[in-house]
Scaffold this motif. Structure first.
Motif, PDB file in Angstrom:
ATOM      1  N   SER A 256     -14.342  -9.157   0.424  1.00 11.49           N
ATOM      2  CA  SER A 256     -14.857  -9.387  -0.927  1.00 11.49           C
ATOM      3  C   SER A 256     -13.898  -9.022  -2.060  1.00 11.49           C
ATOM      4  O   SER A 256     -14.301  -9.025  -3.207  1.00 11.49           O
ATOM      5  CB  SER A 256     -16.174  -8.634  -1.101  1.00 11.49           C
ATOM      6  N   SER A 257     -12.630  -8.727  -1.766  1.00 15.90           N
ATOM      7  CA  SER A 257     -11.711  -8.390  -2.850  1.00 15.90           C
ATOM      8  C   SER A 257     -10.270  -8.643  -2.437  1.00 15.90           C
ATOM      9  O   SER A 257      -9.843  -8.212  -1.364  1.00 15.90           O
ATOM     10  CB  SER A 257     -11.857  -6.920  -3.253  1.00 15.90           C
ATOM     11  N   ASN A 258      -9.528  -9.316  -3.297  1.00 18.58           N
ATOM     12  CA  ASN A 258      -8.099  -9.516  -3.054  1.00 18.58           C
ATOM     13  C   ASN A 258      -7.301  -8.265  -3.370  1.00 18.58           C
ATOM     14  O   ASN A 258      -6.125  -8.174  -3.028  1.00 18.58           O
ATOM     15  CB  ASN A 258      -7.580 -10.676  -3.911  1.00 18.58           C
ATOM     16  N   GLU A 259      -7.918  -7.306  -4.041  1.00 20.63           N
ATOM     17  CA  GLU A 259      -7.225  -6.071  -4.404  1.00 20.63           C
ATOM     18  C   GLU A 259      -7.310  -5.012  -3.318  1.00 20.63           C
ATOM     19  O   GLU A 259      -6.700  -3.951  -3.446  1.00 20.63           O
ATOM     20  CB  GLU A 259      -7.788  -5.517  -5.712  1.00 20.63           C
ATOM     21  N   VAL A 260      -8.057  -5.278  -2.272  1.00 19.76           N
ATOM     22  CA  VAL A 260      -8.155  -4.343  -1.148  1.00 19.76           C
ATOM     23  C   VAL A 260      -7.254  -4.872  -0.034  1.00 19.76           C
ATOM     24  O   VAL A 260      -7.412  -6.000   0.428  1.00 19.76           O
ATOM     25  CB  VAL A 260      -9.603  -4.197  -0.652  1.00 19.76           C
ATOM     26  N   LYS A 261      -6.304  -4.060   0.361  1.00 21.58           N
ATOM     27  CA  LYS A 261      -5.321  -4.457   1.369  1.00 21.58           C
ATOM     28  C   LYS A 261      -5.626  -3.805   2.708  1.00 21.58           C
ATOM     29  O   LYS A 261      -6.145  -2.697   2.785  1.00 21.58           O
ATOM     30  CB  LYS A 261      -3.908  -4.064   0.929  1.00 21.58           C
ATOM     31  N   THR A 262      -5.272  -4.525   3.743  1.00 19.12           N
ATOM     32  CA  THR A 262      -5.366  -4.001   5.094  1.00 19.12           C
ATOM     33  C   THR A 262      -4.087  -3.239   5.389  1.00 19.12           C
ATOM     34  O   THR A 262      -2.993  -3.774   5.201  1.00 19.12           O
ATOM     35  CB  THR A 262      -5.537  -5.157   6.099  1.00 19.12           C
ATOM     36  N   ALA A 263      -4.207  -1.999   5.822  1.00 19.32           N
ATOM     37  CA  ALA A 263      -3.037  -1.165   6.101  1.00 19.32           C
ATOM     38  C   ALA A 263      -3.040  -0.741   7.563  1.00 19.32           C
ATOM     39  O   ALA A 263      -4.026  -0.186   8.057  1.00 19.32           O
ATOM     40  CB  ALA A 263      -3.038   0.069   5.203  1.00 19.32           C
ATOM     41  N   ILE A 264      -1.942  -1.022   8.230  1.00 17.88           N
ATOM     42  CA  ILE A 264      -1.725  -0.533   9.591  1.00 17.88           C
ATOM     43  C   ILE A 264      -0.669   0.558   9.493  1.00 17.88           C
ATOM     44  O   ILE A 264       0.439   0.318   9.014  1.00 17.88           O
ATOM     45  CB  ILE A 264      -1.278  -1.662  10.532  1.00 17.88           C
ATOM     46  N   ILE A 265      -1.034   1.741   9.911  1.00 22.13           N
ATOM     47  CA  ILE A 265      -0.160   2.900   9.792  1.00 22.13           C
ATOM     48  C   ILE A 265       0.187   3.378  11.201  1.00 22.13           C
ATOM     49  O   ILE A 265      -0.712   3.696  11.986  1.00 22.13           O
ATOM     50  CB  ILE A 265      -0.853   4.021   8.988  1.00 22.13           C
ATOM     51  N   CYS A 266       1.487   3.399  11.503  1.00 20.68           N
ATOM     52  CA  CYS A 266       1.952   3.819  12.823  1.00 20.68           C
ATOM     53  C   CYS A 266       2.960   4.947  12.667  1.00 20.68           C
ATOM     54  O   CYS A 266       4.093   4.718  12.242  1.00 20.68           O
ATOM     55  CB  CYS A 266       2.601   2.641  13.549  1.00 20.68           C
ATOM     56  N   ASP A 267       2.553   6.145  12.996  1.00 25.72           N
ATOM     57  CA  ASP A 267       3.432   7.311  12.972  1.00 25.72           C
ATOM     58  C   ASP A 267       3.837   7.590  14.416  1.00 25.72           C
ATOM     59  O   ASP A 267       3.151   8.317  15.138  1.00 25.72           O
ATOM     60  CB  ASP A 267       2.702   8.499  12.355  1.00 25.72           C
ATOM     61  N   THR A 268       4.938   6.971  14.835  1.00 26.53           N
ATOM     62  CA  THR A 268       5.361   7.112  16.234  1.00 26.53           C
ATOM     63  C   THR A 268       6.012   8.467  16.513  1.00 26.53           C
ATOM     64  O   THR A 268       6.139   8.851  17.669  1.00 26.53           O
ATOM     65  CB  THR A 268       6.318   5.973  16.633  1.00 26.53           C
ATOM     66  N   GLU A 269       6.403   9.192  15.469  1.00 28.57           N
ATOM     67  CA  GLU A 269       6.968  10.527  15.665  1.00 28.57           C
ATOM     68  C   GLU A 269       5.889  11.519  16.097  1.00 28.57           C
ATOM     69  O   GLU A 269       6.089  12.354  16.977  1.00 28.57           O
ATOM     70  CB  GLU A 269       7.645  11.020  14.389  1.00 28.57           C
TER      71      GLU A 269
ATOM     72  N   GLN B 176     -14.766  -1.698 -10.005  1.00 29.26           N
ATOM     73  CA  GLN B 176     -14.432  -0.344 -10.465  1.00 29.26           C
ATOM     74  C   GLN B 176     -14.578   0.700  -9.363  1.00 29.26           C
ATOM     75  O   GLN B 176     -14.571   1.900  -9.632  1.00 29.26           O
ATOM     76  CB  GLN B 176     -15.336   0.036 -11.654  1.00 29.26           C
ATOM     77  N   LYS B 177     -14.698   0.245  -8.132  1.00 30.39           N
ATOM     78  CA  LYS B 177     -14.930   1.163  -7.015  1.00 30.39           C
ATOM     79  C   LYS B 177     -13.678   1.269  -6.135  1.00 30.39           C
ATOM     80  O   LYS B 177     -13.107   0.270  -5.708  1.00 30.39           O
ATOM     81  CB  LYS B 177     -16.103   0.667  -6.163  1.00 30.39           C
ATOM     82  N   ARG B 178     -13.257   2.481  -5.860  1.00 31.94           N
ATOM     83  CA  ARG B 178     -12.125   2.745  -4.976  1.00 31.94           C
ATOM     84  C   ARG B 178     -12.566   2.533  -3.540  1.00 31.94           C
ATOM     85  O   ARG B 178     -13.619   3.030  -3.103  1.00 31.94           O
ATOM     86  CB  ARG B 178     -11.642   4.194  -5.158  1.00 31.94           C
ATOM     87  N   ILE B 179     -11.780   1.795  -2.799  1.00 30.64           N
ATOM     88  CA  ILE B 179     -12.051   1.534  -1.391  1.00 30.64           C
ATOM     89  C   ILE B 179     -10.984   2.236  -0.559  1.00 30.64           C
ATOM     90  O   ILE B 179      -9.784   2.038  -0.757  1.00 30.64           O
ATOM     91  CB  ILE B 179     -12.017   0.018  -1.084  1.00 30.64           C
ATOM     92  N   PHE B 180     -11.397   3.079   0.333  1.00 28.30           N
ATOM     93  CA  PHE B 180     -10.522   3.691   1.328  1.00 28.30           C
ATOM     94  C   PHE B 180     -11.365   3.888   2.581  1.00 28.30           C
ATOM     95  O   PHE B 180     -12.131   4.839   2.689  1.00 28.30           O
ATOM     96  CB  PHE B 180      -9.935   5.026   0.872  1.00 28.30           C
TER      97      PHE B 180
END
Length: 111
Positions: free
Chosen positions: A24-37, A51-55
């Motif tokens: 429902s929003s182009n301002e919300v991005k999909t993030a893949i986070i890989c910390d291999t260390e 006006q709502k923060r999405i996390f």
């Protein structure tokens, strides 16, 4: 070491397969986070919808002592089954979102 690299690759595959655009929003991005260390892996939605923060954390995996810990599964997919279908041994999967007591009944590792 070979098993560890294989498990890291499988986790990245699963994260990419489960990564979908936020509906429902182009301002919300999909993030893949890989910390291999430190072997932490996460799929999240991050941004703003009006006006709502999405996390939102959708998936979170850790690799500890040669086992994949599923720390969070916010999907409708049976992620542990997906992992086994991709070649991860059931005794190398820990359902970290369940208590140790409940894990003994899961068919997967307890720790």
């Amino acid at each position: 070491m070979e098993k560890l690299q294989k498990y890291r690759q499988i986790i990245r595959e699963v994260l990419n397969e489960e990564a979908h655009p936020y509906a429902s929003s182009n301002e919300v991005k999909t993030a893949i986070i890989c910390d291999t260390e430190h072997d932490h892996y996460q799929l999240s939605y991050i941004g703003w919808q009006d006006q709502k923060r999405i996390f939102n954390v959708i998936l979170h995996f850790d690799i500890k002592d040669g086992k994949i810990w599923i720390q969070h599964n916010g999907t409708e997919t049976a992620i542990a089954q997906v992992l086994t279908d991709k070649g991860v041994l059931a005794n190398d999967i820990v359902l970290g979102f369940h208590s140790r007591f409940k894990r003994q009944f899961s068919g997967y590792a307890t720790a």
